[in-house]
Design a protein around this motif. Structure first.
Motif, PDB file in Angstrom:
ATOM      1  N   SER A  98       0.853  -1.201   0.000  1.00 37.65           N
ATOM      2  CA  SER A  98       0.000   0.000   0.000  1.00 37.65           C
ATOM      3  C   SER A  98       0.887   1.249   0.000  1.00 37.65           C
ATOM      4  O   SER A  98       2.087   1.177   0.288  1.00 37.65           O
ATOM      5  CB  SER A  98      -0.922   0.003   1.213  1.00 37.65           C
ATOM      6  OG  SER A  98      -0.152   0.250   2.359  1.00 37.65           O
ATOM      7  N   SER A 100       0.788   3.627   2.103  1.00 35.41           N
ATOM      8  CA  SER A 100       1.245   3.918   3.464  1.00 35.41           C
ATOM      9  C   SER A 100       2.541   3.161   3.746  1.00 35.41           C
ATOM     10  O   SER A 100       3.430   3.680   4.431  1.00 35.41           O
ATOM     11  CB  SER A 100       0.180   3.528   4.483  1.00 35.41           C
ATOM     12  OG  SER A 100      -0.963   4.318   4.299  1.00 35.41           O
ATOM     13  N   ILE A 146      -7.584  13.684   5.967  1.00 30.77           N
ATOM     14  CA  ILE A 146      -8.059  12.367   6.416  1.00 30.77           C
ATOM     15  C   ILE A 146      -8.492  12.567   7.868  1.00 30.77           C
ATOM     16  O   ILE A 146      -7.694  12.500   8.809  1.00 30.77           O
ATOM     17  CB  ILE A 146      -6.966  11.304   6.200  1.00 30.77           C
ATOM     18  CG1 ILE A 146      -6.806  11.111   4.688  1.00 30.77           C
ATOM     19  CG2 ILE A 146      -7.347   9.960   6.838  1.00 30.77           C
ATOM     20  CD1 ILE A 146      -5.479  11.075   4.141  1.00 30.77           C
ATOM     21  N   ASP A 212      -7.709  -0.817   1.250  1.00 33.37           N
ATOM     22  CA  ASP A 212      -6.487  -0.121   0.827  1.00 33.37           C
ATOM     23  C   ASP A 212      -6.048  -0.656  -0.518  1.00 33.37           C
ATOM     24  O   ASP A 212      -6.529  -1.696  -0.982  1.00 33.37           O
ATOM     25  CB  ASP A 212      -5.375  -0.241   1.881  1.00 33.37           C
ATOM     26  CG  ASP A 212      -4.959  -1.666   2.127  1.00 33.37           C
ATOM     27  OD1 ASP A 212      -4.023  -2.121   1.466  1.00 33.37           O
ATOM     28  OD2 ASP A 212      -5.595  -2.333   2.967  1.00 33.37           O
ATOM     29  N   PHE A 259       2.021  12.288   5.077  1.00 31.90           N
ATOM     30  CA  PHE A 259       1.897  11.314   6.174  1.00 31.90           C
ATOM     31  C   PHE A 259       2.585  11.869   7.415  1.00 31.90           C
ATOM     32  O   PHE A 259       3.599  12.558   7.311  1.00 31.90           O
ATOM     33  CB  PHE A 259       2.590   9.991   5.804  1.00 31.90           C
ATOM     34  CG  PHE A 259       1.946   9.235   4.681  1.00 31.90           C
ATOM     35  CD1 PHE A 259       2.159   9.595   3.355  1.00 31.90           C
ATOM     36  CD2 PHE A 259       1.128   8.141   4.928  1.00 31.90           C
ATOM     37  CE1 PHE A 259       1.575   8.896   2.315  1.00 31.90           C
ATOM     38  CE2 PHE A 259       0.530   7.423   3.903  1.00 31.90           C
ATOM     39  CZ  PHE A 259       0.755   7.815   2.585  1.00 31.90           C
TER      40      PHE A 259
HETATM   41  O1  LIG Z   1      -4.615   2.490   0.231  1.00 34.98           O
HETATM   42  C1  LIG Z   1      -3.465   2.847   0.424  1.00 34.98           C
HETATM   43  O2  LIG Z   1      -2.513   2.439  -0.265  1.00 34.98           O
HETATM   44  C2  LIG Z   1      -3.152   3.768   1.519  1.00 34.98           C
HETATM   45  O3  LIG Z   1      -2.025   3.852   1.932  1.00 34.98           O
HETATM   46  C3  LIG Z   1      -4.240   4.625   2.037  1.00 34.98           C
HETATM   47  C4  LIG Z   1      -4.369   5.982   1.373  1.00 34.98           C
HETATM   48  C5  LIG Z   1      -5.336   6.862   2.230  1.00 34.98           C
HETATM   49  O4  LIG Z   1      -5.698   6.506   3.334  1.00 34.98           O
HETATM   50  O5  LIG Z   1      -5.703   7.938   1.766  1.00 34.98           O
HETATM   51  C6  LIG Z   1      -3.057   6.655   1.332  1.00 34.98           C
HETATM   52  C7  LIG Z   1      -2.577   7.246   0.219  1.00 34.98           C
HETATM   53  C8  LIG Z   1      -3.314   7.284  -1.054  1.00 34.98           C
HETATM   54  O6  LIG Z   1      -3.630   8.629  -1.325  1.00 34.98           O
HETATM   55  C9  LIG Z   1      -4.548   6.485  -1.040  1.00 34.98           C
HETATM   56  C10 LIG Z   1      -4.958   5.841   0.043  1.00 34.98           C
END
Ligand SMILES: O=C(O)C(=O)C[C@]1(C(=O)O)C=C[C@@H](O)C=C1
Length: 375
Positions: A98, A100, A146, A212, A259
Motif C-alpha cells: 500500500s 502507506s 483524512i 487499501d 503522512f
Molecule cells: O490504500 C493505500 O494504499 C493507503 O495507503 C491509504 C491511502 C489513504 O488513506 O488515503 C493513502 C494514500 C493514497 O492517497 C490512497 C490511500
C-alpha cells in the motif's frame, strides 16, 4: 475571551513525563516476544488459494506463497510481544504494497513494516511497544484531509515526530495476459478511485471500494481474477505479480499524500532543520476570535502551514446567551494548527506564551515539534 480547554492528549504534563520516564518499559525488562499476525474478515471475502507472486522485501525480490504473507494486525488479537531485532518497526494501516507502506519505507528505508487492519491499530501498535513508530496519512493534495486521523491524534498519546510527503502515482494493475478490454470491475481504496475519476469514467466499469490499494492488488492476484483490475502502486504490482496496464491515472498529475510519523516520545526541539509544530485548541464564541488567536503567529512572522477544524464530538453544541439576540446554539469546534517553527525558537515560545496571556489559560494540546523529512 478564553482559550477553552481541550483534552490534553499528545501533551504530557511535567508530572506525567517524570512518571513516564520512571515507568516506561525498557527493552531489557520486556519479555522477548513475537508479533502474532491476525487475519480479519475484510470488506471483500478473504483471500483463497496459494498463488505464487513476486514480492519485495525492501529491495530484495523473492517469490513467496501469498497465503504466507503477513496479515494486518488487529490489536484485539495481539499477544503483546517484542523481539530484540534492532530494525525499527513501523506500523501502518493497510496491506503490504500500500502507499502507506511506501511512505514508511521512504522515511525509514531499512525498517520492518507492521501492517495493521485499522488506523487505530497502528496507533495502538506503538502504544503497546509492538512498533516504534506509526506512519499515517493525514492529507492528500487532491482528496483533502483524512479526518479520522485528526480525531485519533486526540484520543491517543502519541507525538508527531516527522512528516513524509509521498507522490501517489496510481496505476491500473491486472493479472499477466489480461487486456484492458476484458475488465468488468476495478477495485481500490475509495480515495484512490475518487482521484482517478476521469480515467475510470472513460474505462466505464463499476468501481468497488476496499480497505487499501495493497489489498485490492492482493485480492485480484490471489483470486486469479481475470475480469478485475486494482488501482494501486507499481510496488504493489511487484509484490503481487501483477502487470501495469496504465500508469499515473490520477486526475491531477501531482497527487501527493502527506503522512505523519508518530512515536511514543517527542523529539527534542532543535533549530538546525526546518521544524513544524502542531497544536489543537478551542475558542470561545465571539467576533474575530480565531483571527485574534492566529495573530500571535502573524505578529512573529510564523508561517501557518495548515488549519483544520473538527467538531467537538463529546460536546457538539454550545449555548451562548446574548443580551441582544437571546440564547443561541452553535456548533463547537476544535482548531488544529500546524506552524513552521521549532519550540526551541523564542518566537514560537513567545507566540504560545502570548496565547496563554491573551486567553488567560495555557491549555492547548501540543502534538509535536516535528521536522518535515522531505522539505
Ligand atoms: O490504500 C493505500 O494504499 C493507503 O495507503 C491509504 C491511502 C489513504 O488513506 O488515503 C493513502 C494514500 C493514497 O492517497 C490512497 C490511500
Amino acid at each position: 475571551m478564553a482559550l477553552k480547554c481541550v483534552a490534553l492528549l499528545g501533551w504530557r504534563s511535567e508530572y506525567e513525563y517524570s512518571w513516564w520516564n520512571r515507568n516506561k518499559p525498557s527493552k531489557s525488562n520486556l519479555a522477548p516476544v513475537t508479533i502474532r499476525w491476525f487475519s480479519r474478515q475484510r470488506s471483500i471475502n478473504s483471500v483463497q488459494g496459494g498463488k505464487v507472486a513476486a514480492t519485495h522485501n525492501h529491495g530484495r525480490k523473492f517469490h513467496k506463497d501469498l497465503t504466507s504473507l503477513p496479515k494486518p494486525l488487529t490489536v484485539a488479537d495481539l499477544s503483546v510481544t517484542l523481539d530484540d531485532s534492532s530494525k525499527v518497526r513501523i506500523s501502518f494501516k493497510g496491506m503490504l504494497g500500500s502507499y502507506s507502506e511506501d511512505a514508511a519505507l521512504k522515511a525509514y528505508p531499512k525498517c520492518e513494516t507492521v501492517p495493521c487492519d485499522e488506523f487505530e491499530d497502528a496507533f495502538k501498535a506503538v502504544e503497546l511497544w509492538l512498533a516504534e513508530k506509526a506512519v499515517l496519512p493525514i492529507e492528500n493534495s487532491s482528496g483533502g484531509s483524512i479526518h479520522r486521523n485528526y480525531d485519533l491524534l486526540l484520543r491517543h498519546r502519541l507525538h508527531i515526530v516527522g512528516e513524509v510527503q509521498l507522490p501517489v502515482n496510481l496505476c491500473l494493475l491486472a493479472l499477466p495476459g489480461v487486456r484492458i478490454e476484458q475488465l468488468k470491475r476495478v477495485l481500490s481504496h475509495p480515495q484512490a478511485l475518487a482521484v482517478s475519476d476521469i480515467f475510470l469514467c472513460k474505462l466505464g466499469v463499476p468501481r468497488e471500494n476496499v480497505d487499501d490499494t495493497g489489498f485490492a492488488a492482493q485480492y485480484v492476484a490471489s483470486n486469479g481474477l481475470r475480469d478485475a483490475a486494482a488501482v494501486a502502486s507499481i510496488r504493489a504490482a511487484e509484490v503481487y505479480g501483477l502487470n501495469v496496464l496504465a500508469e499515473k491515472i490520477q486526475d491531477d498529475s501531482d497527487n501527493i499524500t502527506r503522512f505523519l510519523v508518530l512515536a511514543r516520545d517527542p523529539i527534542i526541539p532543535r533549530t538546525d532543520k526546518p521544524f513544524k509544530t502542531s497544536i489543537v485548541f478551542t475558542l470561545e464564541e465571539g467576533p474575530g476570535i480565531l483571527f485574534k488567536a492566529l495573530a500571535v503567529f502573524a505578529l512573529r512572522d510564523i508561517n501557518l502551514t495548515k488549519i483544520e477544524s473538527r467538531p467537538q464530538r463529546k460536546r457538539p453544541l454550545r449555548v451562548v446567551d446574548d443580551s441582544n439576540t437571546g440564547a443561541a446554539r452553535y456548533f463547537d469546534y476544535l482548531f488544529y494548527i500546524d506552524f513552521e517553527a521549532s519550540m526551541a525558537e523564542p518566537r514560537a515560545q513567545n507566540a504560545l506564551g502570548h496565547l496563554q496571556v491573551w486567553f488567560l489559560v495555557f491549555n492547548y494540546a501540543y502534538f509535536g515539534c516535528c521536522y518535515a523529512i522531505d522539505f
